[in-house]
Design a protein around this motif. Structure first.
Motif, PDB file in Angstrom:
ATOM      1  N   MET A   1      46.841  15.746  47.669  1.00  0.00           N
ATOM      2  CA  MET A   1      47.966  16.295  46.910  1.00  0.00           C
ATOM      3  C   MET A   1      49.256  15.575  47.288  1.00  0.00           C
ATOM      4  N   ILE A   2      49.933  15.011  46.290  1.00  0.00           N
ATOM      5  CA  ILE A   2      51.235  14.378  46.474  1.00  0.00           C
ATOM      6  C   ILE A   2      52.297  15.283  45.874  1.00  0.00           C
ATOM      7  N   VAL A   3      53.327  15.580  46.652  1.00  0.00           N
ATOM      8  CA  VAL A   3      54.437  16.407  46.188  1.00  0.00           C
ATOM      9  C   VAL A   3      55.628  15.505  45.897  1.00  0.00           C
ATOM     10  N   ALA A  25      43.066   8.212  38.926  1.00  0.00           N
ATOM     11  CA  ALA A  25      42.040   7.241  39.317  1.00  0.00           C
ATOM     12  C   ALA A  25      41.860   7.198  40.825  1.00  0.00           C
ATOM     13  N   ALA A  26      42.918   7.538  41.549  1.00  0.00           N
ATOM     14  CA  ALA A  26      42.847   7.549  43.012  1.00  0.00           C
ATOM     15  C   ALA A  26      42.386   8.902  43.544  1.00  0.00           C
ATOM     16  N   GLY A  27      42.099   9.834  42.641  1.00  0.00           N
ATOM     17  CA  GLY A  27      41.645  11.151  43.074  1.00  0.00           C
ATOM     18  C   GLY A  27      42.737  12.018  43.646  1.00  0.00           C
ATOM     19  N   ALA A  68      49.581  19.986  50.970  1.00  0.00           N
ATOM     20  CA  ALA A  68      50.086  18.648  50.623  1.00  0.00           C
ATOM     21  C   ALA A  68      49.632  17.610  51.647  1.00  0.00           C
ATOM     22  N   ASP A  69      49.289  16.432  51.141  1.00  0.00           N
ATOM     23  CA  ASP A  69      48.965  15.293  51.998  1.00  0.00           C
ATOM     24  C   ASP A  69      50.139  14.348  52.154  1.00  0.00           C
ATOM     25  N   ALA A  70      50.989  14.268  51.115  1.00  0.00           N
ATOM     26  CA  ALA A  70      52.117  13.337  51.127  1.00  0.00           C
ATOM     27  C   ALA A  70      53.258  13.917  50.314  1.00  0.00           C
ATOM     28  N   VAL A  71      54.478  13.551  50.699  1.00  0.00           N
ATOM     29  CA  VAL A  71      55.676  14.067  50.031  1.00  0.00           C
ATOM     30  C   VAL A  71      56.629  12.919  49.749  1.00  0.00           C
ATOM     31  N   PHE A  72      57.161  12.904  48.540  1.00  0.00           N
ATOM     32  CA  PHE A  72      58.283  12.023  48.205  1.00  0.00           C
ATOM     33  C   PHE A  72      59.548  12.854  48.336  1.00  0.00           C
ATOM     34  N   TRP A  73      60.468  12.401  49.227  1.00  0.00           N
ATOM     35  CA  TRP A  73      61.653  13.194  49.555  1.00  0.00           C
ATOM     36  C   TRP A  73      62.912  12.472  49.094  1.00  0.00           C
ATOM     37  N   LEU A  74      63.660  13.114  48.221  1.00  0.00           N
ATOM     38  CA  LEU A  74      64.933  12.580  47.747  1.00  0.00           C
ATOM     39  C   LEU A  74      65.967  13.697  47.774  1.00  0.00           C
ATOM     40  N   VAL A  75      67.094  13.457  48.437  1.00  0.00           N
ATOM     41  CA  VAL A  75      68.177  14.438  48.499  1.00  0.00           C
ATOM     42  C   VAL A  75      69.176  14.141  47.386  1.00  0.00           C
ATOM     43  N   PRO A  76      69.441  15.108  46.499  1.00  0.00           N
ATOM     44  CA  PRO A  76      70.467  14.893  45.475  1.00  0.00           C
ATOM     45  C   PRO A  76      71.855  14.991  46.091  1.00  0.00           C
ATOM     46  N   PRO A  77      72.683  13.952  46.009  1.00  0.00           N
ATOM     47  CA  PRO A  77      74.024  14.019  46.607  1.00  0.00           C
ATOM     48  C   PRO A  77      74.830  15.185  46.033  1.00  0.00           C
TER      49      PRO A  77
END
Length: 297
Positions: A1-3, A25-27, A68-77
């Motif tokens: 699971m990617i968040v 495709a990557a499951g 979750a296995d991985a997280v993309f983290w972006l902070v909104p200014p």
């Protein structure tokens, strides 16, 4: 699971589109944290798990990071807050949630400058690097996407380019520095999120294909738009006065000024461009595909 956080923003929407194409495709299953699910693209409907709310909210993060296995983290200014509160204050709940749910990998959006003499006096960049330190201490493997300024910043200048043939900044007209398209940042994030063979903590510069000065940008815009465009350098004091006049947090405004000063002193010039750090989108391409339609609309 990617968040994916901020999936409807400049970088996040490109990342979501890429992962919708390649994750099945990557499951990999996908989950997004979004304040307004109605803003998600039609292609995402029924294909991603949606957690509604802010990724500054511990309860939202607890739901989103579960499994979750991985997280993309972006902070909104947030220009109503101090730089510390904008980046580190916003991120502190995530550090706890990452540890509690034993998330293995995190990819964050950050900035160039770590390890340079300017890193501790670069305003918003300094705050972003402090956020990286927090995430690196979460127990997850962490990669900071270390970015220079974005091509997309010029979209804020569309009216001035259209009406006056002018764009502005505060750096020297001949100061060459890397610049990058947000789609290339998203591509770098997608690669890291899908291939999680990496461990530990570190930075991944995303530098674009070449260094460009404001005068270079003006020349290329003139060629691509078919009309004269020139650069005007804006004094830092004028920038400060304008931003304070908008009612922004004064510490945040000072962070912008300090960042601009550091960039003019070479903050972004220290990263080596290699095959691994060079992203493909040239400024000429971006002008033709993105800036020109926006200016001429």
């Amino acid at each position: 699971m990617i968040v994916i956080t901020a999936p409807t923003g400049n970088i996040g929407r490109h990342l979501l589109a890429r992962l919708l194409e390649s994750a099945p495709a990557a499951g990999e299953d996908l989950r997004v944290i979004v304040r307004d699910p109605a803003r998600l693209p039609e292609a995402a409907r029924g294909r991603v798990d949606v957690v509604t709310g802010s990724h500054a909210d511990p309860a939202v993060l607890d739901r989103a990071f579960d499994g979750a296995d991985a997280v993309f983290w972006l902070v909104p200014p947030d220009a109503t807050l101090t730089p510390y509160d904008t980046w580190s204050g916003f991120t502190l709940p995530a550090v706890g949630a990452l540890a509690a749910h034993r998330v293995g990998h995190v990819v964050g959006v950050s900035a160039l400058g770590r390890g340079t003499p300017l890193a501790d006096r670069a305003g918003l960049v300094t705050a972003s690097l402090a956020m990286d330190d927090l995430l690196a201490g979460s127990g997850a493997a962490y990669r900071a996407l270390a970015n220079p300024s974005f091509f997309e910043n010029l979209l804020e200048e569309c009216d001035s380019i259209r009406e006056k043939g002018v764009f502005t900044d505060t750096v020297d007209a001949d100061r060459k520095a890397p610049l990058v398209a947000v789609a290339d940042i998203a591509a770098a994030a997608a690669r890291l999120l899908l291939d999680r063979s990496w461990t530990g903590t570190g930075s991944v510069p995303v530098l674009g294909p070449q260094d460009l000065s404001p005068n270079d940008l003006a020349r290329i815009m003139t060629e691509q738009l078919g009309r004269p465009v020139r650069y005007e350098r804006r004094p830092l004091d004028e920038l400060r006065t304008t931003l304070v006049g908008y009612g922004l947090n004064e510490a945040f405004v000072q962070g912008v000024v300090d960042m601009k000063r550091a960039k003019d002193e070479g903050l972004d010039a220290g990263a080596a461009r290699t095959p691994d750090t060079t992203s493909p989108t040239r400024f000429e391409q971006w002008c033709a595909h993105t800036l020109k339609p926006a200016v001429l609309s």
